[in-house]
Design a protein around this motif. Structure first.
Motif, PDB file in Angstrom:
ATOM      1  N   GLY A   1      -3.642   4.737  -1.983  1.00 10.71           N
ATOM      2  CA  GLY A   1      -3.153   4.038  -3.170  1.00 10.71           C
ATOM      3  C   GLY A   1      -1.821   3.335  -2.989  1.00 10.71           C
ATOM      4  O   GLY A   1      -1.246   2.838  -3.950  1.00 10.71           O
ATOM      5  N   HIS A   2      -1.302   3.299  -1.770  1.00 15.72           N
ATOM      6  CA  HIS A   2      -0.051   2.592  -1.484  1.00 15.72           C
ATOM      7  C   HIS A   2      -0.021   2.214  -0.012  1.00 15.72           C
ATOM      8  O   HIS A   2      -0.803   2.729   0.794  1.00 15.72           O
ATOM      9  CB  HIS A   2       1.171   3.448  -1.842  1.00 15.72           C
ATOM     10  CG  HIS A   2       1.258   4.724  -1.048  1.00 15.72           C
ATOM     11  ND1 HIS A   2       1.901   4.791   0.162  1.00 15.72           N
ATOM     12  CD2 HIS A   2       0.771   5.967  -1.291  1.00 15.72           C
ATOM     13  CE1 HIS A   2       1.817   6.031   0.633  1.00 15.72           C
ATOM     14  NE2 HIS A   2       1.135   6.772  -0.239  1.00 15.72           N
ATOM     15  N   LEU A   3       0.886   1.328   0.325  1.00 17.16           N
ATOM     16  CA  LEU A   3       1.038   0.902   1.718  1.00 17.16           C
ATOM     17  C   LEU A   3       1.844   1.929   2.496  1.00 17.16           C
ATOM     18  O   LEU A   3       2.718   2.589   1.938  1.00 17.16           O
ATOM     19  CB  LEU A   3       1.762  -0.442   1.778  1.00 17.16           C
ATOM     20  CG  LEU A   3       0.994  -1.642   1.253  1.00 17.16           C
ATOM     21  CD1 LEU A   3       1.916  -2.850   1.163  1.00 17.16           C
ATOM     22  CD2 LEU A   3      -0.200  -1.947   2.137  1.00 17.16           C
ATOM     23  N   PRO A   4       1.572   2.036   3.799  1.00 20.02           N
ATOM     24  CA  PRO A   4       2.402   2.927   4.616  1.00 20.02           C
ATOM     25  C   PRO A   4       3.816   2.369   4.746  1.00 20.02           C
ATOM     26  O   PRO A   4       4.020   1.154   4.755  1.00 20.02           O
ATOM     27  CB  PRO A   4       1.687   2.939   5.975  1.00 20.02           C
ATOM     28  CG  PRO A   4       0.893   1.679   6.006  1.00 20.02           C
ATOM     29  CD  PRO A   4       0.528   1.378   4.581  1.00 20.02           C
ATOM     30  N   ASP A   5       4.778   3.277   4.821  1.00 21.22           N
ATOM     31  CA  ASP A   5       6.169   2.858   5.033  1.00 21.22           C
ATOM     32  C   ASP A   5       6.386   2.388   6.460  1.00 21.22           C
ATOM     33  O   ASP A   5       7.230   1.539   6.716  1.00 21.22           O
ATOM     34  CB  ASP A   5       7.125   4.024   4.749  1.00 21.22           C
ATOM     35  CG  ASP A   5       7.117   4.418   3.285  1.00 21.22           C
ATOM     36  OD1 ASP A   5       7.014   3.529   2.417  1.00 21.22           O
ATOM     37  OD2 ASP A   5       7.207   5.630   3.014  1.00 21.22           O
ATOM     38  N   SER A   6       5.618   2.971   7.375  1.00 26.82           N
ATOM     39  CA  SER A   6       5.792   2.655   8.796  1.00 26.82           C
ATOM     40  C   SER A   6       4.478   2.891   9.527  1.00 26.82           C
ATOM     41  O   SER A   6       3.537   3.463   8.971  1.00 26.82           O
ATOM     42  CB  SER A   6       6.874   3.542   9.403  1.00 26.82           C
ATOM     43  OG  SER A   6       6.427   4.886   9.403  1.00 26.82           O
ATOM     44  N   LEU A   7       4.456   2.500  10.785  1.00 23.09           N
ATOM     45  CA  LEU A   7       3.267   2.726  11.608  1.00 23.09           C
ATOM     46  C   LEU A   7       3.032   4.210  11.857  1.00 23.09           C
ATOM     47  O   LEU A   7       1.901   4.632  12.089  1.00 23.09           O
ATOM     48  CB  LEU A   7       3.397   1.991  12.941  1.00 23.09           C
ATOM     49  CG  LEU A   7       3.395   0.465  12.869  1.00 23.09           C
ATOM     50  CD1 LEU A   7       3.560  -0.123  14.257  1.00 23.09           C
ATOM     51  CD2 LEU A   7       2.127  -0.033  12.222  1.00 23.09           C
ATOM     52  N   ALA A   8       4.075   4.999  11.790  1.00 18.59           N
ATOM     53  CA  ALA A   8       3.944   6.442  12.001  1.00 18.59           C
ATOM     54  C   ALA A   8       2.976   7.049  10.986  1.00 18.59           C
ATOM     55  O   ALA A   8       2.233   7.977  11.315  1.00 18.59           O
ATOM     56  CB  ALA A   8       5.303   7.120  11.916  1.00 18.59           C
ATOM     57  N   GLN A   9       2.952   6.528   9.766  1.00 28.67           N
ATOM     58  CA  GLN A   9       2.020   7.034   8.759  1.00 28.67           C
ATOM     59  C   GLN A   9       0.572   6.685   9.086  1.00 28.67           C
ATOM     60  O   GLN A   9      -0.340   7.275   8.532  1.00 28.67           O
ATOM     61  CB  GLN A   9       2.377   6.501   7.373  1.00 28.67           C
ATOM     62  CG  GLN A   9       3.629   7.143   6.807  1.00 28.67           C
ATOM     63  CD  GLN A   9       3.890   6.711   5.387  1.00 28.67           C
ATOM     64  OE1 GLN A   9       4.106   5.535   5.120  1.00 28.67           O
ATOM     65  NE2 GLN A   9       3.831   7.675   4.483  1.00 28.67           N
ATOM     66  N   LEU A  10       0.391   5.744   9.996  1.00 26.07           N
ATOM     67  CA  LEU A  10      -0.958   5.391  10.460  1.00 26.07           C
ATOM     68  C   LEU A  10      -1.316   6.162  11.725  1.00 26.07           C
ATOM     69  O   LEU A  10      -2.385   5.982  12.283  1.00 26.07           O
ATOM     70  CB  LEU A  10      -1.054   3.892  10.755  1.00 26.07           C
ATOM     71  CG  LEU A  10      -0.806   2.947   9.595  1.00 26.07           C
ATOM     72  CD1 LEU A  10      -0.808   1.508  10.084  1.00 26.07           C
ATOM     73  CD2 LEU A  10      -1.841   3.152   8.507  1.00 26.07           C
ATOM     74  N   GLY A  11      -0.392   6.993  12.178  1.00 27.98           N
ATOM     75  CA  GLY A  11      -0.612   7.735  13.416  1.00 27.98           C
ATOM     76  C   GLY A  11      -0.328   6.911  14.657  1.00 27.98           C
ATOM     77  O   GLY A  11      -0.771   7.251  15.750  1.00 27.98           O
ATOM     78  N   LEU A  12       0.415   5.815  14.489  1.00 21.51           N
ATOM     79  CA  LEU A  12       0.747   4.936  15.607  1.00 21.51           C
ATOM     80  C   LEU A  12       2.224   5.065  15.937  1.00 21.51           C
ATOM     81  O   LEU A  12       3.060   5.256  15.055  1.00 21.51           O
ATOM     82  CB  LEU A  12       0.440   3.475  15.250  1.00 21.51           C
ATOM     83  CG  LEU A  12      -1.003   3.171  14.866  1.00 21.51           C
ATOM     84  CD1 LEU A  12      -1.105   1.744  14.359  1.00 21.51           C
ATOM     85  CD2 LEU A  12      -1.932   3.390  16.047  1.00 21.51           C
ATOM     86  N   LYS A  13       2.530   4.944  17.200  1.00 21.89           N
ATOM     87  CA  LYS A  13       3.920   5.023  17.652  1.00 21.89           C
ATOM     88  C   LYS A  13       4.551   3.642  17.529  1.00 21.89           C
ATOM     89  O   LYS A  13       3.985   2.641  17.964  1.00 21.89           O
ATOM     90  CB  LYS A  13       3.976   5.494  19.109  1.00 21.89           C
ATOM     91  CG  LYS A  13       5.362   5.677  19.626  1.00 21.89           C
ATOM     92  CD  LYS A  13       5.360   6.211  21.046  1.00 21.89           C
ATOM     93  CE  LYS A  13       6.787   6.352  21.542  1.00 21.89           C
ATOM     94  NZ  LYS A  13       6.831   6.821  22.914  1.00 21.89           N
ATOM     95  N   GLU A  14       5.721   3.600  16.920  1.00 15.41           N
ATOM     96  CA  GLU A  14       6.444   2.337  16.801  1.00 15.41           C
ATOM     97  C   GLU A  14       7.350   2.160  18.016  1.00 15.41           C
ATOM     98  O   GLU A  14       8.123   3.048  18.333  1.00 15.41           O
ATOM     99  CB  GLU A  14       7.284   2.318  15.536  1.00 15.41           C
ATOM    100  CG  GLU A  14       6.439   2.312  14.286  1.00 15.41           C
ATOM    101  CD  GLU A  14       7.271   2.141  13.035  1.00 15.41           C
ATOM    102  OE1 GLU A  14       7.721   1.004  12.801  1.00 15.41           O
ATOM    103  OE2 GLU A  14       7.429   3.131  12.321  1.00 15.41           O
ATOM    104  N   VAL A  15       7.201   1.031  18.676  1.00 15.65           N
ATOM    105  CA  VAL A  15       8.043   0.731  19.824  1.00 15.65           C
ATOM    106  C   VAL A  15       8.619  -0.676  19.664  1.00 15.65           C
ATOM    107  O   VAL A  15       7.953  -1.571  19.146  1.00 15.65           O
ATOM    108  CB  VAL A  15       7.278   0.850  21.159  1.00 15.65           C
ATOM    109  CG1 VAL A  15       6.889   2.275  21.445  1.00 15.65           C
ATOM    110  CG2 VAL A  15       6.048  -0.029  21.165  1.00 15.65           C
TER     111      VAL A  15
END
Length: 94
Positions: free
Chosen positions: A43-57
């Motif tokens: 019901g909302h957008l993720p704040d970051s890629l970490a919430q998608l299970g992805l590592k942010e680099v």
């Protein structure tokens, strides 16, 4: 014979570069799909890629940013100083 080798080498490099760009586009489209799936499920957008299970680099190759509570962008670099950006509001790439 040397001219043929040069043409063959240039064609090979062009194929490799094109393949990398296509790979980045596929990765970016996959990220858009993951963000939209997250929005549907939560019901909302993720704040970051970490919430998608992805590592942010910092190196990317694909980036995500929530713009507002209801909009986001995904982008990737094409060439030095150029990028391709997806805008969720218009659902289009620029």
């Amino acid at each position: 014979m040397t001219r043929l080798k040069l043409i063959t080498s240039l064609a090979f490099v062009a194929v490799i570069v094109s393949s990398c760009k296509n790979s980045q586009q596929r990765d970016a489209e996959e990220m858009v799909n993951k963000v939209e799936a997250f929005r549907t499920s939560n019901g909302h957008l993720p704040d970051s890629l970490a919430q998608l299970g992805l590592k942010e680099v910092e190196e990317g190759p694909v980036y995500y940013r929530r713009e507002t509570d209801t909009s986001f962008i995904v982008w990737y670099g094409r060439e030095l100083g150029e990028s391709r950006t997806y805008h969720s509001v218009s659902r289009s790439w620029e």
